[in-house]
Design a protein around this motif. Structure first.
Motif, PDB file in Angstrom:
ATOM      1  N   ALA A   1       4.671  -7.754  -0.460  1.00 29.97           N
ATOM      2  CA  ALA A   1       3.600  -8.671  -0.062  1.00 29.97           C
ATOM      3  C   ALA A   1       3.018  -9.371  -1.282  1.00 29.97           C
ATOM      4  O   ALA A   1       2.759 -10.573  -1.259  1.00 29.97           O
ATOM      5  CB  ALA A   1       2.506  -7.908   0.691  1.00 29.97           C
TER       6      ALA A   1
ATOM      7  N   CYS B   1       4.470 -10.108  -4.127  1.00 36.15           N
ATOM      8  CA  CYS B   1       5.405 -11.150  -4.570  1.00 36.15           C
ATOM      9  C   CYS B   1       5.377 -12.348  -3.623  1.00 36.15           C
ATOM     10  O   CYS B   1       5.374 -13.494  -4.060  1.00 36.15           O
ATOM     11  CB  CYS B   1       6.826 -10.601  -4.621  1.00 36.15           C
ATOM     12  N   LEU B   2       5.361 -12.071  -2.338  1.00 37.87           N
ATOM     13  CA  LEU B   2       5.449 -13.160  -1.360  1.00 37.87           C
ATOM     14  C   LEU B   2       4.221 -14.062  -1.388  1.00 37.87           C
ATOM     15  O   LEU B   2       4.263 -15.189  -0.910  1.00 37.87           O
ATOM     16  CB  LEU B   2       5.679 -12.592   0.039  1.00 37.87           C
ATOM     17  N   CYS B   3       3.108 -13.545  -1.946  1.00 34.73           N
ATOM     18  CA  CYS B   3       1.982 -14.487  -2.091  1.00 34.73           C
ATOM     19  C   CYS B   3       1.674 -14.786  -3.547  1.00 34.73           C
ATOM     20  O   CYS B   3       0.572 -15.242  -3.868  1.00 34.73           O
ATOM     21  CB  CYS B   3       0.770 -14.079  -1.269  1.00 34.73           C
TER      22      CYS B   3
ATOM     23  N   TYR C   1       1.733 -12.906  -6.468  1.00 32.82           N
ATOM     24  CA  TYR C   1       1.214 -11.958  -7.459  1.00 32.82           C
ATOM     25  C   TYR C   1       2.334 -11.027  -7.915  1.00 32.82           C
ATOM     26  O   TYR C   1       2.262  -9.814  -7.721  1.00 32.82           O
ATOM     27  CB  TYR C   1       0.039 -11.176  -6.871  1.00 32.82           C
TER      28      TYR C   1
END
Lengths: 354, 354, 354, 354
Positions: free
Chosen positions: A92, A94-96, A98
């Motif tokens: 999660a 990485c997907l946003c 961070y």
């Protein structure tokens, strides 16, 4: 293979270890050059805990020795680097965006510093071979014509230092102060210059560092042993203060000074690794009403970041080779630690070659 | 298993196919509910080319049947959705935030629409089973208590519609026009409302859609068959125009009208799939000097996006069930296509259950 | 005083006018240097309508002759510049950051191009004296040591060109194409360089301009008369395309080429003043699904912008003097128009001195 | 006229003062409703120094009595509000978007809190008449049909509270904690809701405030006298923490708790007026490596901000009337101060009418 491992507090030693086996998503890199980071010294001193027997180091330059069965897009024999931070890409965090706080495998997908794996939670780069996890997210081919030493600062130093300027949102015409001109601070100075700052003030006391700071882009240098840096920065800016202050040391004094020189609405971009609580003085913070921002950034990683940083070098926008002041064989890494940890002989960064 | 496959132009048929084998990073989902998208109709009509024999559909709700050997963090039997866009997480595009343009496996890591795989480049969701690639980046568990139909709009419709408002950077107090109130436009209306727009003007002509638009957050509705929508929006805004205009149809008329109602400095956020060149009229564009922005967005995907959208529903911020107007068994999907493609009987979205 | 006024289509003539009276918020500037802009040529040709008798010109360098009764913070005799755009600061547009679309005095506070007043809606700078409205928002003192010619590009050319890079959100490591290397395009090239782009590709055909482009920061130059610029840019970027394409001419061909070279998710930053409708080709736009952005920017103005641009020059980050290729006395401005409008003798910009 | 003036520490008294004369850019407002702010109580107690004899108050609702000679776009008799912050529009701070730090008249154009003039550096709103400086930047007409009490929270409470959510960049699907549910915290709660947060956790202990918090948008309420708020927020978020934490009290405990509940990469948006140094605990800050942001915001002002806030009310997105719990005539303002300063009788905000 030989690897520099954490034995116990105040002891990192070269030991023999098996060459790691690789899984389907991994790559095995034969290290050709690596280096030692200030964080490694914290590990050495036992100030940052890692498990005994861990191989240290997070700044790899090498050659692909073997690719996992599911890894596509690379070839064995390619020269590559990987970032100090090796994001999975699928958490999660990485997907946003961070990637450094990658919580792959955790319940919610966020983990403080979770993207930092080499020499922290998995074996690191101060060895003959390195296993790179999530290779497709992390391996960045080195452009032809660039030497190992030219790209050696990309995995951590340049990425972190530039991020100080980027997270501070430096704009054309900004005035920027950079507190401390060690390798990270020098890179922050260079990053501020690259982004269009027109007045860059470096703070340090070591003459060699201040000299390199000029070549990295500093317009003014303040020796904090000779003048009060807050007073001097206010004088240099004619009382205006700075748009962005970058903290690149990790101490209360520099954090506080960075806050004190900010104009209203300015940004303190913090890169330092602190070792104690921080105090925000009421007056320096306008009691919370000055529209100040304090932002922190952990070294951005991933292959696209590495590609961009190598482009900076390839395009002759910056030469980080002056940061490499000493060279050691991997066999002599204990000597290298001794020199670097004690900051002897004007050392900035050491190149370690297996 | 049964699957709705593209046979040839104007023919999507239910056929028998083997249940797919899964690789280490994949998951196999038993579909419990899916739906048909306007894009699928373009495929049906041969307007958007896909290879013959491909299973269509990109809006899956289902249950994990089997997990690849390298997939962690999930359990078989879990109820999940995956987005219409299934990013790998590890391409250059993903690593810098352009998950929908994922170029995993390409030289530079960017590929137009590359993140859209289901029913486009790999078999899709209108089937009994679906293979989800890069499962760890894409499977999002459904919160307890939410039904299939409650989350059925998340994979595409809600994600795309909301993105219209998000890419338009809608702010508290904004005036927003949304051109067309089909499923995407209705979601864009809801998205603008959720982000704080205070005047939301929906444009359409179908009474049922305009009625639902009110429940989704529209303050005003303009029937373009009765008034000129540009004139009417300028009247409703007292001549000011809108801060953000969202195009949710994919036609020159709506694109142009969206541009004409923008205040100087406003943003046209385009969601439509166009089928021909677009014209920007000189006057509507202030000859290029109006500080206008035109932004396009392809449906954001990935598990974190899906989690957030399901949170919107779980927290009672929005109920998308009114968008599901018809229900069919997978066996009857050809009938469903017939109804949906011809927009009969006031259809908005159909729920398909194997 | 002498002033260059618009008489009728194809005729700008030096005439005698009274020195303007000033109101409480105004300042009267004695012009020491000014220049002619491409927009002025549009006015000359009657392509951009202004009222007869208007003094032309929007790029003033001068000395404060007299200050309005309510103007504080300046002194008569100070050397100053003002931007081509002179925002009021108090309109709704200004209060939310759209100074160039300043609608002071209008119902809603937004007016397309409303911030552009000099030589458009009020008398301009090609005269012996200039009345600067809203002086406190607009007068920027010239740093000691900078000559008139050093700052002559700040009011329009640099501000506009840099804005092309800024609105394109150029980042460290970006690849940027700049279509046309006239004065604006050259400044955009310099702006992209200042913001950290590592591959900058300039497109033009005039050898002198391409030569200056190198000194402004271009890494590659493409002569569109010899190669297809789209093909060549794709070749130079190894098929990747560019992150940001800056249009600095105002033609369909360059607008379209700029779109065609964008990577998915890239930004077309448009500076050109167009003279006809624009076409967005379906394929170049990925049918609206490529996460493309098209942004337009009118020259940012206001004293803080001017201060920052002069800092760029003062800090030796850029020297715009090579753009000044010819010099005329105000008495000879009709000759200057003739040279400049016909682009004779390799002219880039002319300096006009009363 | 009657005016509530600061006499000395612990004494604000109603006194007779002349109706102010107005300059060319000013407007004279006849106050119809105003209120008392927590900051006024700090002034009363001598904790925030102002000069003796100053009229207090910065939340004006009234009618234009007289307009300065240079003020255009308004009419005498119009009902208007002005923000607590009254930017000039022409300072460097204003020109780059920091209106609250307006340094009009200072050397560099930035001054901490400089935009706050009413009841701070010039006479304020707790009087029969109020002089509004830079009227064209600050007067916002009240939409027909809105009562004084409906818009009474716009000048400060709503603007500040919403800014907590805005500066925190709240996004659709965010989890937000708001520390303290006084008038500012309640508005922050409402702002987070308006921007699309799906889990909003309010922290307080006063039952009446917690009840209103639900109507303002809180999903969960935590009574810090009954549970540890950090533990409880971590429990409510299943260990994930929050995306944005808003501090709306101004104390070390709440500041620290806000930091402790942030997920990695989260933002602490601080609204509180602190009265002492703040401590950032090392662990809560991930030693500076958690990609945390701390942002502070002083109440945004200016007429465009006021227009937008009144639109929120006019469009029925929020009703702030429940915040007005008590009503006093201006004659009784000393009683009102007594009630409000001592937080008796469940007071949230008082309406004062001359």
């Amino acid at each position: 293979m030989k690897a520099a491992v954490f034995v116990e507090s105040n002891r990192i030693a070269l030991e023999e270890k098996p060459i790691p086996d690789i899984g389907p998503l991994d790559a095995l890199i034969r290290i050709t050059t690596t280096t030692i980071c200030g964080t490694d010294v914290h590990i050495l001193k036992g100030e940052y805990p890692v498990k005994k027997g861990l191989t240290i180091g997070h700044e790899p330059v090498g050659i692909i020795e073997k690719l996992g069965s599911a890894v596509e897009g690379y070839e064995e024999g390619q020269r590559v680097i990987a970032g100090a931070i090796t994001p999975s890409g699928h958490s999660a965090a990485c997907l946003c965006g961070y990637h450094s706080q990658d919580g792959a495998g955790t319940k919610h997908g966020f983990k403080p510093l979770g993207g930092w794996r080499f020499g922290n939670t998995i074996d690191g780069a101060q060895a003959e071979y390195l296993l790179v996890p999530d290779a497709m997210a992390n391996l960045a081919p080195i452009p032809d014509g660039l030497s190992d030493e030219q790209v050696l600062m990309c995995p951590d130093i340049m990425s972190t230092g530039f991020a100080g300027a980027e997270s501070g949102s430096v704009r054309i015409g900004d005035t920027v102060a950079v507190f401390a001109q060690g390798p990270i601070g020098l890179s922050a100075t260079a990053g501020a210059r690259l982004m269009g700052a027109t007045t860059i003030i470096g703070v340090d006391a070591v003459p060699e560092r201040m000299e390199i700071a000029r070549t990295m882009g500093a317009d003014h240098l303040v020796d904090f042993t000779k003048v009060d840096p807050v007073d001097e920065i206010m004088r240099l800016t004619d009382g205006r203060g700075v748009d962005v202050a970058i903290e690149a040391l990790g101490r209360q004094e520099t954090f506080e000074a960075a806050l004190r020189v900010l104009r209203p609405g300015g940004t303190l971009s913090s890169l330092g690794v602190y070792s104690g609580d921080l105090t925000i003085p009421l007056d320096a913070f306008s009691a919370g009403l000055g529209d100040h921002k304090i932002v922190t950034t952990l070294c951005p990683g991933g292959k696209e970041r590495m590609r961009r940083l190598m482009e900076v070098i390839n395009a002759d926008r910056l030469d980080t080779r002056p940061l490499v002041t000493h060279r050691f064989k991997l066999d002599k890494i204990e000597e290298a630690y001794d020199l670097f940890a004690n900051q002897r002989d004007g050392v900035l960064k050491v190149a370690i070659t297996p």
